[in-house]
Design a protein around this motif. Structure first.
Motif, PDB file in Angstrom:
ATOM      1  N   ALA A 236     -22.892 -29.488 -18.863  1.00 24.04           N
ATOM      2  CA  ALA A 236     -21.927 -30.570 -18.307  1.00 24.04           C
ATOM      3  C   ALA A 236     -22.501 -31.718 -17.702  1.00 24.04           C
ATOM      4  CB  ALA A 236     -21.091 -29.569 -17.185  1.00 24.04           C
ATOM      5  N   ARG A 313     -17.785 -17.541 -28.705  1.00 22.39           N
ATOM      6  CA  ARG A 313     -17.411 -17.348 -27.210  1.00 22.39           C
ATOM      7  C   ARG A 313     -18.204 -18.585 -26.581  1.00 22.39           C
ATOM      8  NH1 ARG A 313     -18.771 -12.434 -23.064  1.00 22.39           N
ATOM      9  NH2 ARG A 313     -17.944 -13.321 -21.414  1.00 22.39           N
ATOM     10  N   GLU A 314     -19.613 -18.595 -26.744  1.00 24.05           N
ATOM     11  CA  GLU A 314     -20.183 -19.725 -25.906  1.00 24.05           C
ATOM     12  C   GLU A 314     -19.761 -20.850 -26.444  1.00 24.05           C
ATOM     13  OE1 GLU A 314     -22.191 -15.966 -25.787  1.00 24.05           O
ATOM     14  OE2 GLU A 314     -21.550 -16.966 -27.642  1.00 24.05           O
ATOM     15  N   GLY A 316     -16.790 -21.969 -26.935  1.00 25.91           N
ATOM     16  CA  GLY A 316     -15.422 -22.254 -26.150  1.00 25.91           C
ATOM     17  C   GLY A 316     -15.889 -22.440 -24.772  1.00 25.91           C
ATOM     18  N   GLN A 317     -16.725 -21.761 -24.175  1.00 25.94           N
ATOM     19  CA  GLN A 317     -17.160 -22.104 -22.706  1.00 25.94           C
ATOM     20  C   GLN A 317     -17.761 -23.519 -22.682  1.00 25.94           C
ATOM     21  OE1 GLN A 317     -19.660 -18.534 -22.853  1.00 25.94           O
ATOM     22  NE2 GLN A 317     -18.549 -18.160 -20.658  1.00 25.94           N
ATOM     23  N   ALA A 319     -17.236 -26.155 -24.653  1.00 23.71           N
ATOM     24  CA  ALA A 319     -16.015 -27.076 -24.746  1.00 23.71           C
ATOM     25  C   ALA A 319     -15.078 -27.203 -23.565  1.00 23.71           C
ATOM     26  CB  ALA A 319     -15.032 -26.422 -25.988  1.00 23.71           C
ATOM     27  N   THR A 320     -15.055 -25.942 -22.589  1.00 25.88           N
ATOM     28  CA  THR A 320     -14.092 -26.334 -21.445  1.00 25.88           C
ATOM     29  C   THR A 320     -15.228 -26.881 -20.481  1.00 25.88           C
ATOM     30  OG1 THR A 320     -13.028 -24.036 -21.701  1.00 25.88           O
ATOM     31  CG2 THR A 320     -13.511 -24.907 -19.389  1.00 25.88           C
ATOM     32  N   ALA A 321     -16.564 -26.825 -20.607  1.00 21.97           N
ATOM     33  CA  ALA A 321     -17.261 -27.300 -19.542  1.00 21.97           C
ATOM     34  C   ALA A 321     -17.446 -28.930 -19.807  1.00 21.97           C
ATOM     35  CB  ALA A 321     -18.709 -26.776 -19.568  1.00 21.97           C
ATOM     36  N   GLY A 323     -15.109 -30.791 -21.581  1.00 21.02           N
ATOM     37  CA  GLY A 323     -13.703 -31.392 -21.709  1.00 21.02           C
ATOM     38  C   GLY A 323     -13.277 -31.418 -23.250  1.00 21.02           C
ATOM     39  N   ALA A 325     -11.186 -30.000 -26.650  1.00 23.98           N
ATOM     40  CA  ALA A 325     -10.110 -29.115 -26.770  1.00 23.98           C
ATOM     41  C   ALA A 325     -10.577 -27.547 -27.151  1.00 23.98           C
ATOM     42  CB  ALA A 325      -9.293 -29.634 -27.857  1.00 23.98           C
ATOM     43  N   SER A 326     -11.413 -27.407 -28.107  1.00 25.00           N
ATOM     44  CA  SER A 326     -11.707 -26.018 -28.360  1.00 25.00           C
ATOM     45  C   SER A 326     -13.264 -25.877 -29.046  1.00 25.00           C
ATOM     46  CB  SER A 326     -10.931 -25.635 -29.661  1.00 25.00           C
ATOM     47  OG  SER A 326     -11.284 -26.312 -30.847  1.00 25.00           O
ATOM     48  N   GLY A 327     -13.897 -24.542 -29.157  1.00 34.04           N
ATOM     49  CA  GLY A 327     -15.357 -24.713 -29.431  1.00 34.04           C
ATOM     50  C   GLY A 327     -15.585 -25.313 -30.855  1.00 34.04           C
TER      51      GLY A 327
END
Length: 401
Positions: A236, A313-314, A316-317, A319-321, A323, A325-327
């Motif tokens: 991030a 899964r990683e 996706g995480q 992507a969230t960190a 900003g 939309a998706s992995g």
């Protein structure tokens, strides 16, 4: 076991603008005769001379070793240790980029235990503590200020080699973003891309079966709950600051974000380890003589693409960190960032000859400690397909793997 984790780190990390000015007081707690390891350029730098003056005013006798060379040739570390032995230092201080920090680690090791660097290649070969070590990075990339690794160049092996031991983790890391302000855009990009690659590979490393002895039998134990926290935060920070630091060298916020990201990435991969991008870069770097950070960053999106079936899964995480939309957006976004800061997108652009792909595949697969740490297994035929994709820029070549 997702709650399993460990971290190995300096006993003290100082981070922030101006923290280099604490050096004299810190060093006085550890010794009275300091060998300061740096390179020729930094030895003449005003900030470096101010740190030396601070040490001397704290009552510390100083000897400067300014002979660090890029990638630390083995013989240079041996010569530096031999030259320093009559001085009898009780403390080693490293000031500079990753090569200076790795040089200092190796010299501290040789002064403490004798022998030659080749005696310690691999993991857990260092027999005990080395001289107290303070690490002061002037670039934001390798994370060597907090890692258990010293990387050297061995001409006899035609590849870089590593000495990995928790005993090589510096006692104190002083991370002052002021020291990176004169780092040119190209070096900022390569070093920061190296750090981002460290963080991604640590976060997506294989998760090993947990045993009571895992942390004692290996330096790099794979993905775990504690290293994940540092890795994701590093991603991030680097995502937010790297491009800005390359564009405006005096952007203090960006410089702080990149340096903190590099240190956090070092904390992450120093225990989790890295994977296939690093394994491939060793032979690629030997052939192309390109910077390590440039090579691993060129390779990282291709390795992520190979690993995609098992790191959903990683992704996706991540992507969230950062900003997204998706992995599914992560790999293209990483590729685009690296392109914008000047990282070559393919092995062809990096200067690798196509007729050397088979040799690179063979050499990379032989670096088992890294290949086994990769999220998805890679056999030699798979490796050749991955390399062909990374060479041509054609992702569909991996589809048959």
């Amino acid at each position: 076991m997702e709650y399993f984790g460990t971290i190995r780190a300096p006993r003290e990390i100082l981070f922030g603008f101006g923290q280099r000015r604490a050096l004299g007081a810190i060093a006085r707690r550890l010794g009275r005769r300091a060998l300061v390891v740096t390179d020729t350029r930094l030895a003449a730098d005003a900030d470096f001379r101010a740190m030396i003056a601070d040490l001397e005013s704290a009552g510390i006798v100083v000897r400067i070793e300014a002979g660090t060379l890029p990638d630390v040739p083995v013989e240079s570390a041996v010569a530096a240790a031999a030259a320093a032995r009559p001085f009898d230092p009780d403390l080693v201080i490293a000031v500079g980029g990753g090569s200076c920090l790795d040089m200092a680690k190796c010299v501290a090791l040789l002064l403490s235990h004798g022998g030659k660097p080749q005696d310690y290649y691999g993991e857990l070969k260092v027999p005990g503590p080395v001289l107290p070590l303070i690490a002061i990075p002037t670039t934001a990339g390798t994370g060597s200020e907090v890692t258990p690794v010293a990387v050297l160049s061995d001409a006899e092996r035609s590849l870089k080699v590593g000495i990995s031991s928790p005993y090589l983790i510096p006692d104190i890391a002083i991370c002052d973003p002021d020291l990176t302000l004169t780092c040119p855009p190209g070096l900022t990009a390569i070093a920061g891309a190296d750090a981002l690659t460290h963080a991604i590979e640590a976060f997506t490393a294989a998760r090993r079966p947990v045993t009571d002895g895992l942390t004692q039998e290996r330096v790099f134990i794979g993905k775990n709950a504690i290293s994940d926290q540092f890795a994701l935060r590093a991603i991030a920070l680097l995502w937010e600051g790297l491009e800005a630091a390359c564009a405006v060298s005096t952007d203090l916020t960006a410089r702080a974000q990149v340096m903190q990201g590099a240190t956090f990435a070092g904390l992450a991969f120093g225990v989790a380890g890295t994977g296939a991008a690093h394994a491939i870069q060793y032979p690629v770097g030997a052939l192309t003589h390109t910077a390590h950070g440039q090579g691993v960053a060129c390779l990282m999106p291709w390795v992520m693409d190979w690993n995609r079936p098992v790191i959903g899964r990683e992704l996706g995480q991540i992507a969230t960190a950062i900003g997204l939309a998706s992995g599914d957006d992560v790999i293209p976004a990483v590729s685009a960032l690296f392109r914008r800061i000047g990282i070559p997108p393919t092995l062809s652009d990096l200067g690798l000859a196509q007729n050397r792909l088979a040799w690179v595949a063979e050499q990379a697969c032989s670096i088992e400690r890294l290949i086994q740490n990769n999220a998805r297994p890679i056999a030699r035929a798979d490796m050749l397909r991955l390399l062909s994709s990374a060479f041509t820029g054609n992702r569909s070549l991996m589809a048959t793997a």
